[in-house]
Design an enzyme around this catalytic site. Structure first.
Site, PDB file in Angstrom:
ATOM      1  N   ARG A  53     157.752 131.329  26.451  1.00 15.13           N
ATOM      2  CA  ARG A  53     159.017 130.735  26.920  1.00 15.13           C
ATOM      3  C   ARG A  53     159.142 130.911  28.434  1.00 15.13           C
ATOM      4  O   ARG A  53     159.624 130.035  29.140  1.00 15.13           O
ATOM      5  CB  ARG A  53     160.219 131.364  26.201  1.00 15.13           C
ATOM      6  N   TYR A 105     170.788 105.284  32.726  1.00 10.78           N
ATOM      7  CA  TYR A 105     170.104 105.402  31.444  1.00 10.78           C
ATOM      8  C   TYR A 105     171.126 105.857  30.381  1.00 10.78           C
ATOM      9  O   TYR A 105     171.913 106.782  30.636  1.00 10.78           O
ATOM     10  CB  TYR A 105     168.963 106.413  31.576  1.00 10.78           C
ATOM     11  N   ASP A 179     166.466 110.339  39.373  1.00 10.69           N
ATOM     12  CA  ASP A 179     165.695 110.114  38.140  1.00 10.69           C
ATOM     13  C   ASP A 179     164.630 109.064  38.463  1.00 10.69           C
ATOM     14  O   ASP A 179     164.924 107.886  38.610  1.00 10.69           O
ATOM     15  CB  ASP A 179     166.658 109.633  37.048  1.00 10.69           C
ATOM     16  N   LYS A 204     157.466 108.670  29.334  1.00 11.28           N
ATOM     17  CA  LYS A 204     157.192 107.281  29.717  1.00 11.28           C
ATOM     18  C   LYS A 204     155.841 107.196  30.439  1.00 11.28           C
ATOM     19  O   LYS A 204     154.833 107.525  29.863  1.00 11.28           O
ATOM     20  CB  LYS A 204     158.347 106.758  30.591  1.00 11.28           C
TER      21      LYS A 204
HETATM   22  C1  LIG Z   1     163.706 107.773  28.820  1.00  9.00           C
HETATM   23  C2  LIG Z   1     164.491 108.070  30.015  1.00  9.00           C
HETATM   24  C3  LIG Z   1     165.126 109.298  30.158  1.00  9.00           C
HETATM   25  C4  LIG Z   1     165.118 110.356  29.069  1.00  9.00           C
HETATM   26  O1  LIG Z   1     163.858 110.848  28.815  1.00  9.00           O
HETATM   27  P1  LIG Z   1     163.411 111.432  27.382  1.00  9.00           P
HETATM   28  O2  LIG Z   1     162.037 111.910  27.641  1.00  9.00           O
HETATM   29  O3  LIG Z   1     163.520 110.301  26.419  1.00  9.00           O
HETATM   30  O4  LIG Z   1     164.366 112.528  27.046  1.00  9.00           O
HETATM   31  C5  LIG Z   1     165.831 109.543  31.322  1.00  9.00           C
HETATM   32  N1  LIG Z   1     165.911 108.610  32.287  1.00  9.00           N
HETATM   33  C6  LIG Z   1     165.315 107.411  32.181  1.00  9.00           C
HETATM   34  C7  LIG Z   1     165.444 106.431  33.295  1.00  9.00           C
HETATM   35  C8  LIG Z   1     164.598 107.096  31.037  1.00  9.00           C
HETATM   36  O5  LIG Z   1     164.035 105.907  30.933  1.00  9.00           O
END
Ligand SMILES: *Cc1c(COP(=O)(O)O)cnc(C)c1O
Length: 394
Positions: A53, A105, A179, A204
């Site tokens: 952890r 998002y 982000d 992603k």
């Molecule tokens: C998918 C996504 C997230 C969240 O990510 P997860 O890995 O699904 O928790 C945050 N911001 C954007 C722009 C995303 O496309």
């Protein structure tokens, strides 16, 4: 010869994973172990690893590798993109004020409203593409600014440098968070544009194969690194060894995947525009913020959206696609199609979406690495069938 991997160009750094292994394995091994032995009771607190952890050698290889790719001081790998935002928001105090975008998002929107209700944090949403409005919205009372660019699925571009500079000028304590899921470190460097924390969903593009959930947090600030790590260690959101290992593997092909995906996406954007649809894609000169986008990014990315003018037609196009599978998310090697209103953005209040002029017929394409001619044929065929099915009712 370059003496540190930082001297190599990014396409080399992304493939070259630095690690030490006693058996000289070329690929970093997975330390699938939760505990690490102490040399002596006294040495326990000083050794690198004691409990996964708090730290794990496979996660460390991934984090160091990402720090080299992002070109920053600290990286933390956690178990989802949402966990990144959760770790960041955990450091806010009651009555702190957050300024965020409107076209955020869906999951980020939900988490922000959760902390608003639970922890008395003030969340204000604004159209982040409107620079004068953002300048009046961000005041000395603002503790955190959360940005995304291009936004998804409306593909709006935010002037990141100007907003970050303004936020720091009115409140030097304000934390500007970006982000970067849509662009990845290959196309955009938010820390260099003045942001304090860069995070992204590695579920992603970074991993690229839709087989793990992961998130990445990056910063150059010692104080922020310390407070982010505190929460990760306290809550246990650090990325598991096996997932860290898979992410190291997925990352190596990021630049060739993106190159092909962007090429395919550009061709499809032109194809759809020639079909008469209204296409949103920063790669097109017709995008109103094309120049702003390229002033802060090296490429257009591989997500576009388009309006058909009719929701039934949009639904029929999606239903008739074969290669484009109907699913949320993006960033995988395979192409995806979705209707954001009923899928990724279904959790946002309908009234709020209407206020933000969210087009109901908007289709989002996330373009993969398939043969471009097959992708064109698939869409062309789906559009033809959809027009036949819906046409008489239009
Ligand atoms: C998918 C996504 C997230 C969240 O990510 P997860 O890995 O699904 O928790 C945050 N911001 C954007 C722009 C995303 O496309």
């Amino acid at each position: 010869m370059a003496n540190s991997s930082k001297d190599y160009r990014i396409n080399t750094r992304i493939v070259k994973v630095a690690h030490k292994d006693g058996n000289k394995a070329s690929i970093p091994p997975i330390y699938q172990s939760t505990t690490f032995k102490a040399d002596s009771i006294g040495s326990f607190s000083t050794q690198d690893y004691d409990y996964t952890r708090s730290g794990n050698p496979t996660r460390t290889v991934l984090q160091n590798h990402l720090a080299s790719v992002i070109n920053c001081k600290y990286v933390y790998a956690v178990n989802s993109g949402m966990a990144c935002l959760d770790v960041i928001l955990s450091n806010l105090k009651p009555n702190d004020e957050v300024v965020a975008g409107e076209d955020l998002y869906g999951g980020s929107d939900r988490l922000l409203h959760f902390v608003e209700r639970k922890h008395s944090i003030k969340i204000k949403h604004f159209d982040t593409t409107n620079l004068p409005l953002m300048k009046s919205a961000i005041t000395k009372k603002t503790n955190l600014v959360l940005l995304e660019s291009p936004t998804n699925p409306l593909i709006n571009v935010v002037d990141v440098k100007a907003i970050a500079a303004h936020a720091h000028a009115v409140n030097p304590e304000c934390i500007v968070v970006f982000d970067n899921t849509m662009m990845t470190p290959l196309l955009m460097s938010p820390l260099e544009l003045g942001c304090d924390i860069h995070y992204e969903s590695a579920t992603k593009y970074l991993n690229g194969h839709h087989d793990i959930m992961a998130g990445v947090l990056a910063t150059n600030r010692d104080d922020l690194a310390k407070s982010l790590f505190y929460v990760i260690n306290a809550t246990g959101s650090g990325l598991a060894p096996f997932d860290s290992w898979l992410l190291i593997r997925g990352l190596k092909t990021l630049s060739i995947r993106l190159e092909r995906e962007q090429q395919n996406c550009m061709t499809l954007a032109t194809f759809l525009q020639n079909k008469g649809f209204s296409v949103r894609y920063t790669g097109l000169k017709s995008h109103p913020q094309h120049d702003l986008h390229f002033s802060q990014c090296k490429g257009p990315g591989a997500v576009l959206s388009f309006e058909t003018g009719n929701i039934a037609l949009s639904e029929a196009i999606i239903k008739n696609c074969e290669i484009f599978s109907t699913t949320v998310s993006f960033g995988s090697v395979s192409s995806l199609i979705s209707l954001p209103l009923k899928m990724s953005h279904a959790s946002i209040d309908k009234k709020v979406l209407a206020e933000r002029n969210f087009p109901q017929d908007l289709i989002r394409l996330c373009v993969g690495i398939e043969d471009i001619q097959d992708l064109i044929d698939d869409l062309d065929h789906a559009i033809l069938l959809a027009k036949r099915e819906v046409g008489p009712k239009l």
